[in-house]
Design an enzyme around this catalytic site. Structure first.
Site, PDB file in Angstrom:
ATOM      1  N   SER A 128     -12.681 -63.197  -3.858  1.00  0.00           N
ATOM      2  CA  SER A 128     -13.253 -61.759  -4.148  1.00  0.00           C
ATOM      3  C   SER A 128     -14.120 -61.505  -2.938  1.00  0.00           C
ATOM      4  CB  SER A 128     -14.127 -61.785  -5.355  1.00  0.00           C
ATOM      5  OG  SER A 128     -14.920 -60.474  -5.412  1.00  0.00           O
ATOM      6  N   GLY A 129     -14.343 -60.102  -2.656  1.00  0.00           N
ATOM      7  CA  GLY A 129     -14.900 -59.714  -1.510  1.00  0.00           C
ATOM      8  C   GLY A 129     -14.335 -58.661  -0.778  1.00  0.00           C
ATOM      9  N   GLY A 130     -12.982 -58.151  -1.115  1.00  0.00           N
ATOM     10  CA  GLY A 130     -12.418 -57.196  -0.244  1.00  0.00           C
ATOM     11  C   GLY A 130     -12.065 -57.690   1.241  1.00  0.00           C
ATOM     12  N   LYS A 183     -11.280 -65.646 -11.841  1.00  0.00           N
ATOM     13  CA  LYS A 183     -11.229 -64.161 -10.745  1.00  0.00           C
ATOM     14  C   LYS A 183     -11.126 -63.047 -11.868  1.00  0.00           C
ATOM     15  CE  LYS A 183     -11.130 -61.394  -7.258  1.00  0.00           C
ATOM     16  NZ  LYS A 183     -10.123 -60.545  -7.310  1.00  0.00           N
ATOM     17  N   HIS A 186     -14.152 -62.195 -13.505  1.00  0.00           N
ATOM     18  CA  HIS A 186     -15.004 -61.419 -12.608  1.00  0.00           C
ATOM     19  C   HIS A 186     -14.750 -60.040 -12.305  1.00  0.00           C
ATOM     20  CE1 HIS A 186     -15.606 -60.109  -8.365  1.00  0.00           C
ATOM     21  NE2 HIS A 186     -16.375 -60.730  -8.353  1.00  0.00           N
ATOM     22  N   ASN A 187     -13.449 -59.924 -12.362  1.00  0.00           N
ATOM     23  CA  ASN A 187     -13.158 -58.221 -12.093  1.00  0.00           C
ATOM     24  C   ASN A 187     -13.361 -57.354 -13.507  1.00  0.00           C
ATOM     25  OD1 ASN A 187     -12.026 -59.363  -9.704  1.00  0.00           O
ATOM     26  ND2 ASN A 187     -10.373 -58.239  -9.749  1.00  0.00           N
ATOM     27  N   GLU A 190     -16.857 -56.943 -13.242  1.00  0.00           N
ATOM     28  CA  GLU A 190     -17.100 -55.791 -12.128  1.00  0.00           C
ATOM     29  C   GLU A 190     -16.815 -54.493 -12.933  1.00  0.00           C
ATOM     30  OE1 GLU A 190     -14.697 -56.635  -8.408  1.00  0.00           O
ATOM     31  OE2 GLU A 190     -14.258 -54.676  -8.787  1.00  0.00           O
ATOM     32  N   LYS A 261      -6.074 -51.183 -11.024  1.00  0.00           N
ATOM     33  CA  LYS A 261      -5.019 -52.032 -10.759  1.00  0.00           C
ATOM     34  C   LYS A 261      -4.643 -52.955 -11.830  1.00  0.00           C
ATOM     35  CE  LYS A 261      -4.814 -51.887  -5.709  1.00  0.00           C
ATOM     36  NZ  LYS A 261      -5.207 -52.879  -4.461  1.00  0.00           N
TER      37      LYS A 261
HETATM   38  P1  NBP Z   1      -0.912 -56.229  -0.275  1.00  0.00           P
HETATM   39  O1  NBP Z   1      -1.049 -56.568  -1.854  1.00  0.00           O
HETATM   40  O2  NBP Z   1      -0.858 -54.638  -0.125  1.00  0.00           O
HETATM   41  O3  NBP Z   1       0.698 -56.691  -0.093  1.00  0.00           O
HETATM   42  C1  NBP Z   1       1.077 -56.953   1.416  1.00  0.00           C
HETATM   43  C2  NBP Z   1       1.845 -57.767   1.851  1.00  0.00           C
HETATM   44  O4  NBP Z   1       2.689 -58.356   0.842  1.00  0.00           O
HETATM   45  C3  NBP Z   1       2.508 -57.664   3.196  1.00  0.00           C
HETATM   46  O5  NBP Z   1       2.184 -58.788   3.957  1.00  0.00           O
HETATM   47  C4  NBP Z   1       3.907 -57.592   2.652  1.00  0.00           C
HETATM   48  O6  NBP Z   1       4.785 -57.966   3.499  1.00  0.00           O
HETATM   49  C5  NBP Z   1       3.785 -58.593   1.545  1.00  0.00           C
HETATM   50  N1  NBP Z   1       5.138 -58.806   0.588  1.00  0.00           N
HETATM   51  C6  NBP Z   1       5.520 -57.916  -0.121  1.00  0.00           C
HETATM   52 BR1  NBP Z   1       4.780 -56.270  -0.546  1.00  0.00          BR
HETATM   53  N2  NBP Z   1       6.600 -58.141  -0.570  1.00  0.00           N
HETATM   54  C7  NBP Z   1       6.980 -59.146  -0.173  1.00  0.00           C
HETATM   55  C8  NBP Z   1       8.135 -60.100  -0.292  1.00  0.00           C
HETATM   56  N3  NBP Z   1       9.006 -59.900  -1.092  1.00  0.00           N
HETATM   57  N4  NBP Z   1       8.117 -61.244   0.435  1.00  0.00           N
HETATM   58  C9  NBP Z   1       7.447 -61.372   1.386  1.00  0.00           C
HETATM   59  N5  NBP Z   1       6.249 -60.624   1.352  1.00  0.00           N
HETATM   60  C10 NBP Z   1       5.857 -59.652   0.926  1.00  0.00           C
HETATM   61  O7  NBP Z   1      -1.718 -56.797   0.459  1.00  0.00           O
HETATM   62  P2  NBP Z   1      -3.335 -57.098   0.521  1.00  0.00           P
HETATM   63  O8  NBP Z   1      -4.214 -55.808   0.124  1.00  0.00           O
HETATM   64  O9  NBP Z   1      -4.007 -57.413   1.741  1.00  0.00           O
HETATM   65  O10 NBP Z   1      -3.491 -58.086  -0.674  1.00  0.00           O
HETATM   66  C11 NBP Z   1      -3.042 -59.326  -0.782  1.00  0.00           C
HETATM   67  C12 NBP Z   1      -3.285 -59.892  -1.948  1.00  0.00           C
HETATM   68  O11 NBP Z   1      -4.675 -60.194  -2.215  1.00  0.00           O
HETATM   69  C13 NBP Z   1      -2.971 -59.082  -3.236  1.00  0.00           C
HETATM   70  O12 NBP Z   1      -2.307 -60.116  -4.132  1.00  0.00           O
HETATM   71  C14 NBP Z   1      -4.271 -58.462  -3.685  1.00  0.00           C
HETATM   72  O13 NBP Z   1      -4.119 -58.113  -5.048  1.00  0.00           O
HETATM   73  C15 NBP Z   1      -5.322 -59.713  -3.360  1.00  0.00           C
HETATM   74  N6  NBP Z   1      -6.480 -59.176  -3.031  1.00  0.00           N
HETATM   75  C16 NBP Z   1      -6.805 -57.899  -2.591  1.00  0.00           C
HETATM   76  C17 NBP Z   1      -8.167 -57.618  -2.403  1.00  0.00           C
HETATM   77  C18 NBP Z   1      -8.443 -56.250  -1.445  1.00  0.00           C
HETATM   78  O14 NBP Z   1      -9.572 -55.853  -1.397  1.00  0.00           O
HETATM   79  N7  NBP Z   1      -7.457 -55.380  -1.061  1.00  0.00           N
HETATM   80  C19 NBP Z   1      -9.258 -58.375  -2.794  1.00  0.00           C
HETATM   81  C20 NBP Z   1      -8.857 -59.556  -3.371  1.00  0.00           C
HETATM   82  C21 NBP Z   1      -7.479 -60.021  -3.659  1.00  0.00           C
HETATM   83  P3  NBP Z   1       5.328 -56.904   4.728  1.00  0.00           P
HETATM   84  O15 NBP Z   1       4.007 -56.531   5.699  1.00  0.00           O
HETATM   85  O16 NBP Z   1       6.597 -57.275   5.510  1.00  0.00           O
HETATM   86  O17 NBP Z   1       5.723 -55.488   4.051  1.00  0.00           O
END
Ligand code: NBP
Length: 477
Positions: A128-130, A183, A186-187, A190, A261
């Site tokens: 967590s923490g974006g 987690k 936590h959400n 939140e 989400k």
């Molecule tokens: P996203 O959730 O938007 O996912 C994008 C990534 O997934 C890219 O690297 C993409 O590769 C890859 N991907 C996908 Br879509 N389908 C795929 C597949 N079939 N095979 C391999 N790679 C694949 O990215 P994010 O916002 O960085 O979040 C990552 C994780 O962290 C998520 O599970 C999210 O829920 C979690 N999270 C996010 C936050 C936040 O604040 N954003 C906070 C905490 C946790 P590509 O580049 O080739 O399309």
């Protein structure tokens, strides 16, 4: 092969997490389905540390020292399974796959079980923490085996946020899905925190008549007291922001339909399955859902409401103080409910989660970080078997002091027609828990009447049924 850790999935979260590892002195192998992202990362941030760019899964795995530590940061759900299927055949017993995405804990349990058969440690990890947190120090909630934590723990401790007392915001939460479960809750908390803050804002606006800028100042003041927290801090920032295009308060030009989400919804779904009353979190999820029903809201706009009475200046200031009390008391209740769900999950799945440690790792890095969490930790440290946060002496006393104002705020909300489902649910929970008698006795009577579902008596052991259709005598069931 010399990377201590690898990150695959280099969107915002993965990229920043990889940089965080590199900035802390680790050599990081990086990989992404679309190789352009991998190269962009190394080009832009290569100077920050030692990265090994890998184009293929084979290259990526080959770049990792053994036992391998491979972090997956891809979209939760099918993409995570696809990545596991791609990498697992290339790994050996003892290797670790760390899933840092927002996976559902049931998926994590399944993946952990499947990979355990191959001798691979699957470490479902809540982060967590974006984006900010991923780069500068998130709160980290790893599940999985004890062994995997022995290998990973020191690295996670290094990249994690640090609480005010310097301790790292990471702990081994428990086996298999425990990390992702925590987690998830936590959400959920939140969501509840944000809803309560939203209600406080609307009351200060609609009932006390304050402008967004004035409310921002009130939140800034609150942020110096017991409500000191990241969410209160950013609320003041958002409320004081002025839209450049119109010159109006930013909050007045944003469409009032909240999105979600899914982790808040999961928290409520799982609570229903576990039989844990998380009414505050549920109201927060429903409030977002209601806000999104644009057509329904439009069709309801003409419905009658009360005539609002504007407040005078000193009345408004006193009301603002009351809202602070109501917000604080409601916040205690939503954390009480959230920790109850964690305790119930821990019991159901045999995770043996240390609730004080959970409060401790939420003190820094994560979205719900707050001074308040120090006190929750203290409450569980003093009494690990605390039946509920409300049974803690300090919280009990604070609510006792807040309750008159809390009730007054709700009366004002009802009188002025301002929806406050979060405050109301929290107070109802509090009043229900402390009630001498609940109408559940009547419910049992009704159930016995129409369905012969039986009931227990206050004065004797056993189950009973009244012959409602007959002479109304009582029989043992
Ligand atoms: P996203 O959730 O938007 O996912 C994008 C990534 O997934 C890219 O690297 C993409 O590769 C890859 N991907 C996908 Br879509 N389908 C795929 C597949 N079939 N095979 C391999 N790679 C694949 O990215 P994010 O916002 O960085 O979040 C990552 C994780 O962290 C998520 O599970 C999210 O829920 C979690 N999270 C996010 C936050 C936040 O604040 N954003 C906070 C905490 C946790 P590509 O580049 O080739 O399309």
């Amino acid at each position: 092969s010399s990377a201590q850790i690898g990150v695959t999935g280099l969107a915002v979260m993965g990229r920043n997490l990889a940089r965080n590892f590199a900035r802390n002195g680790y050599t990081v192998a990086v990989h992404n389905r679309t190789a352009a992202r991998t190269h962009a990362l190394v080009e832009e941030f290569g100077h920050e540390g030692r990265f090994i760019a890998a184009e293929t899964a084979k290259e990526f795995v080959a770049a990792l020292e053994r036992p391998r530590r491979l972090v997956i940061m891809v979209k939760a759900g099918e993409p995570t399974d696809a990545v596991i299927e791609e990498f697992a055949p290339l790994l050996e017993p003892g290797d670790m796959i760390i899933d840092g995405g927002n996976a559902h804990f049931a998926d994590t349990r399944r993946r952990e079980r499947e990979l355990r058969e191959k001798g691979i440690h699957f470490v479902g990890t809540g982060i967590s923490g974006g984006e900010e947190g991923a780069l500068n120090g998130p709160s980290i909630m790893p599940g999985g085996s004890k062994e995997s934590y022995e290998s990973l723990g020191p690295m996670l401790e290094k990249i994690s946020a640090k609480a005010a007392d310097g301790s790292p915001c990471v702990t081994h939460v428990g086996p298999d899905g425990a990390g992702h479960f925590v987690k998830m809750v936590h959400n959920g908390i939140e969501y509840a925190d944000m809803q309560l803050i939203g209600e406080a804002y609307q009351l200060l606006h609609d009932v006390a008549g304050y402008s967004p800028a004035q409310i921002a100042d009130i939140f800034r003041t609150w942020n110096t007291g017991r409500l000191d927290s990241y969410l209160i801090e950013i609320t003041a920032e958002v409320l004081s922001h002025v839209d450049a295009a119109t010159g109006k308060p930013f909050v007045d030009v944003v469409v009032d339909q909240a999105e979600q989400k899914g982790t808040g919804r999961w928290t409520v779904q799982i609570a229903l399955d576990l039989g844990v009353p998380v009414s505050g979190i549920a109201e927060a999820v429903f409030a977002r859902s209601l806000s999104g029903h644009a057509a329904l809201r439009e069709a309801s706009r003409g419905l009658a409401g009360p005539k609002a009475k504007p407040m005078g200046e000193s009345e408004a200031a006193a009301f603002a103080d009351r809202v602070e009390q109501a917000l604080y008391a409601s916040k205690i209740v939503s954390y009480t409910q959230g920790f109850h769900e964690i305790a119930a999950g821990s019991e159901e799945y045999g995770w043996d989660i240390d609730l004080g440690a959970v409060a401790s790792i939420w003190r820094g890095g994560c979205i719900i970080r707050a001074a308040f969490l120090d006190r929750i930790r203290a409450a569980y440290d003093a009494r690990p078997d605390l039946p509920s946060l409300l049974s803690d002496e300090t919280f009990g006393r604070e609510i006792a002091e807040a309750q008159d104002d809390w009730r007054e705020v709700l009366i004002a909300a009802v009188r002025n027609g301002v929806p406050t489902p979060g405050f109301a649910a929290a107070l109802a929970y509090y009043d229900a828990l402390r009630a001498e008698r609940l109408p559940a006795a009547l419910t049992q009577g009704q159930r016995d009447y129409f369905g012969a579902h039986t009931y227990r008596r206050t004065d004797r052991e056993g189950s009973f049924h009244t012959l409602w259709g007959g002479d109304r005598s009582e029989v043992s069931a």
